[in-house]
Design a protein around this motif. Sequence first.
Motif, mmCIF file in Angstrom:
data_model
loop_
_atom_site.group_PDB
_atom_site.id
_atom_site.type_symbol
_atom_site.label_atom_id
_atom_site.label_comp_id
_atom_site.label_asym_id
_atom_site.label_seq_id
_atom_site.Cartn_x
_atom_site.Cartn_y
_atom_site.Cartn_z
ATOM 1 N N ILE A 140 4.696 -15.579 -0.809
ATOM 2 C CA ILE A 140 5.487 -15.935 -1.991
ATOM 3 C C ILE A 140 5.705 -14.702 -2.866
ATOM 4 O O ILE A 140 6.801 -14.480 -3.391
ATOM 5 C CB ILE A 140 4.785 -17.053 -2.789
ATOM 6 N N ASP A 141 4.665 -13.881 -3.026
ATOM 7 C CA ASP A 141 4.823 -12.634 -3.781
ATOM 8 C C ASP A 141 5.917 -11.763 -3.159
ATOM 9 O O ASP A 141 6.762 -11.199 -3.874
ATOM 10 C CB ASP A 141 3.504 -11.856 -3.801
ATOM 11 N N GLU A 142 5.896 -11.632 -1.835
ATOM 12 C CA GLU A 142 6.879 -10.803 -1.143
ATOM 13 C C GLU A 142 8.281 -11.396 -1.278
ATOM 14 O O GLU A 142 9.262 -10.664 -1.442
ATOM 15 C CB GLU A 142 6.504 -10.669 0.333
ATOM 16 N N THR A 143 8.385 -12.722 -1.239
ATOM 17 C CA THR A 143 9.676 -13.377 -1.425
ATOM 18 C C THR A 143 10.253 -13.052 -2.796
ATOM 19 O O THR A 143 11.437 -12.701 -2.926
ATOM 20 C CB THR A 143 9.518 -14.902 -1.284
ATOM 21 N N ILE A 144 9.420 -13.149 -3.815
ATOM 22 C CA ILE A 144 9.880 -12.846 -5.179
ATOM 23 C C ILE A 144 10.291 -11.385 -5.297
ATOM 24 O O ILE A 144 11.320 -11.059 -5.895
ATOM 25 C CB ILE A 144 8.773 -13.198 -6.191
ATOM 26 N N GLU A 149 14.477 -7.466 -6.762
ATOM 27 C CA GLU A 149 14.071 -6.059 -6.672
ATOM 28 C C GLU A 149 14.060 -5.373 -8.026
ATOM 29 O O GLU A 149 13.170 -4.568 -8.321
ATOM 30 C CB GLU A 149 15.003 -5.313 -5.719
ATOM 31 N N ASP A 150 15.047 -5.685 -8.864
ATOM 32 C CA ASP A 150 15.094 -5.045 -10.173
ATOM 33 C C ASP A 150 13.891 -5.451 -11.018
ATOM 34 O O ASP A 150 13.287 -4.626 -11.703
ATOM 35 C CB ASP A 150 16.393 -5.429 -10.895
ATOM 36 N N GLY A 151 13.530 -6.737 -10.945
ATOM 37 C CA GLY A 151 12.373 -7.198 -11.709
ATOM 38 C C GLY A 151 11.085 -6.543 -11.243
ATOM 39 O O GLY A 151 10.243 -6.167 -12.046
ATOM 40 N N VAL A 317 -2.768 -4.532 -0.874
ATOM 41 C CA VAL A 317 -2.275 -4.237 -2.217
ATOM 42 C C VAL A 317 -0.786 -3.925 -2.138
ATOM 43 O O VAL A 317 -0.385 -2.969 -1.464
ATOM 44 C CB VAL A 317 -3.029 -3.044 -2.843
ATOM 45 N N PRO A 318 0.092 -4.722 -2.789
ATOM 46 C CA PRO A 318 1.534 -4.464 -2.722
ATOM 47 C C PRO A 318 1.871 -3.102 -3.311
ATOM 48 O O PRO A 318 1.323 -2.695 -4.342
ATOM 49 C CB PRO A 318 2.144 -5.597 -3.559
ATOM 50 N N VAL A 319 2.778 -2.403 -2.663
ATOM 51 C CA VAL A 319 3.201 -1.069 -3.106
ATOM 52 C C VAL A 319 4.716 -1.059 -3.196
ATOM 53 O O VAL A 319 5.403 -1.588 -2.317
ATOM 54 C CB VAL A 319 2.724 0.011 -2.111
ATOM 55 N N HIS A 320 5.257 -0.494 -4.263
ATOM 56 C CA HIS A 320 6.706 -0.391 -4.380
ATOM 57 C C HIS A 320 7.228 0.634 -3.385
ATOM 58 O O HIS A 320 6.585 1.660 -3.123
ATOM 59 C CB HIS A 320 7.088 0.009 -5.807
ATOM 60 N N ALA A 321 8.405 0.364 -2.828
ATOM 61 C CA ALA A 321 8.959 1.238 -1.792
ATOM 62 C C ALA A 321 9.158 2.664 -2.290
ATOM 63 O O ALA A 321 9.032 3.621 -1.520
ATOM 64 C CB ALA A 321 10.277 0.668 -1.281
ATOM 65 N N HIS A 322 9.454 2.836 -3.576
ATOM 66 C CA HIS A 322 9.619 4.184 -4.107
ATOM 67 C C HIS A 322 8.320 4.975 -4.030
ATOM 68 O O HIS A 322 8.320 6.188 -3.773
ATOM 69 C CB HIS A 322 10.104 4.117 -5.563
ATOM 70 N N ASP A 323 7.199 4.295 -4.247
ATOM 71 C CA ASP A 323 5.905 4.965 -4.139
ATOM 72 C C ASP A 323 5.608 5.350 -2.691
ATOM 73 O O ASP A 323 4.967 6.359 -2.419
ATOM 74 C CB ASP A 323 4.789 4.061 -4.671
ATOM 75 N N VAL A 324 6.073 4.502 -1.749
ATOM 76 C CA VAL A 324 5.884 4.827 -0.333
ATOM 77 C C VAL A 324 6.628 6.106 0.009
ATOM 78 O O VAL A 324 6.103 6.991 0.693
ATOM 79 C CB VAL A 324 6.381 3.670 0.562
ATOM 80 N N LEU A 325 7.863 6.202 -0.445
ATOM 81 C CA LEU A 325 8.656 7.394 -0.152
ATOM 82 C C LEU A 325 8.016 8.635 -0.768
ATOM 83 O O LEU A 325 7.914 9.686 -0.126
ATOM 84 C CB LEU A 325 10.079 7.216 -0.690
ATOM 85 N N GLN A 326 7.564 8.515 -2.006
ATOM 86 C CA GLN A 326 6.903 9.646 -2.655
ATOM 87 C C GLN A 326 5.659 10.064 -1.879
ATOM 88 O O GLN A 326 5.412 11.262 -1.668
ATOM 89 C CB GLN A 326 6.529 9.258 -4.086
#
Length: 484
Positions: A140-144, A149-151, A317-326
């Motif tokens: 559910i977290d991943e669905t949200i 994405e902006d939120g 632990v969820p990670v934002h995709a921007h942090d993955v790229l960094q």
Amino acid sequence: MFSEVIDGLVEMTADQILERFRDLELRRRHIDAEQAILVAAIDARSIAQCEGHRTINGFLRAELNCSKNEAAEVRALGRTVDQLAGVGEAWMSGRIGRSQVKQLDRARANRRISDRLGPLVPMLVEQAEVCDSPSFAELIDETIRCLDEDGAHDGRDDSIEHRNAHVSAVGDGVVINASGGSPLEAAEMIEIFDGFVEAEFRRDVAARAERHGVNAEFHDLARTARQRRFDALMAMFRAAAASDGSARAARLVLNIVVDAKTFAKVSHAAGLATDTNLAGEPVDPFTGLTRPADLIDELLSDPASLLDRRCETDAGVPVHAHDVLQAALSGHVRRVVVDSKGVVIDKGRKSRLYTGSARDAAKLLVKRCEHPGCLLPTKFCDVDHAEEWDRDDGPTDQANSGIRCNPDNRAKTRHKWRTKRATNGKTYTIREDGTVMLPIGARQPVFDDDPPLEAGRRCLEDLEWDELVAELERQGLTDMIEYS
């Protein structure tokens, strides 16, 4: 009346007690689902006002003699079964419980995604039945996150901007509070803290062995788990005080597991990959395969693809995709890109650590012990053979691997249980008598080696025609629909 129930337990066998327990849970789910839709009807028809109440919540507080929060939950569940098709049916039939409906309500109540949620509901209801409770909450977290994405991005930025921490003396002790920061920092802090806790545990084990010798395992450790966690935190503070204060990155490896589509999208957004081919057609920047122009459109057209999305540490632990790229560009963390089948297709710059390591590969994509109900993190578990090495000649490879904590691993061998992966991708534990360990109300899974007639027979009794067709489609037996 209650004493009669207690007296009746004395005459019941263990099997009868279990059967009664499970039957009561199924009945409770049926009643809860019916109550929820009745609450929705009371709300829609303004029946509460006819009873002299200004709001449905006031009516519920009066009728149920419950708290404000409990009344709000009952009303929310009513709206969920009313607005999300299929949820009420699954709840009333016993396939899912109140916990799963509350998670679905969490997605429904998010106004930024509620109008997009509809196409995903059938898949989410099915996963609510086959996933354990923590895994479904994570879905559910991943669905949200995917639909908003902006939120998610704003929440990440807000958390970083307002990061804070306090160490305070309260009474005779200390209270430490920290909040905010990035998911990567959270994962790093957890990894460091767990390392210090493990060191304290090993000290206790070594001291016990020195004191009691061969009989050490029959004696308690000197400290409780809580005491060791506090002492580990104290050791961290003292280690920091003894350092040069540079706050350099810890010498540890954090694994970030990300699916190819998510990694492709963030790579393109950063200008590191193209999303069109030479003919100008939209393609996946990572694979070069054609895809819809918008990934959210793709998700809504193929809801099952949500199950392939991952962007998190190996601890979940969820990670934002921007942090993955960094992280991928800096090389500070090891990224692991997986395809839709969970096959590793890119291991990043520290891939040498995987060489010849079937253990790492087996543990990387599982978050917890796979025994039903066990929540021990993977890092503390063993890599188990689904088909036993001695008894079943099971091979030592990733296809035959499973993750179990040491007590559950030994219990599996002792009770002659085995594990098996079903067509829905989930791993199930099978008892010696061939019965599958399932949550109350869950339907029997379908396995690849099931005889077609046996697979078709399962779970089809007492189904209405529409339900029968849906079940046959779920089991991949569409050729039987016309025959039926």
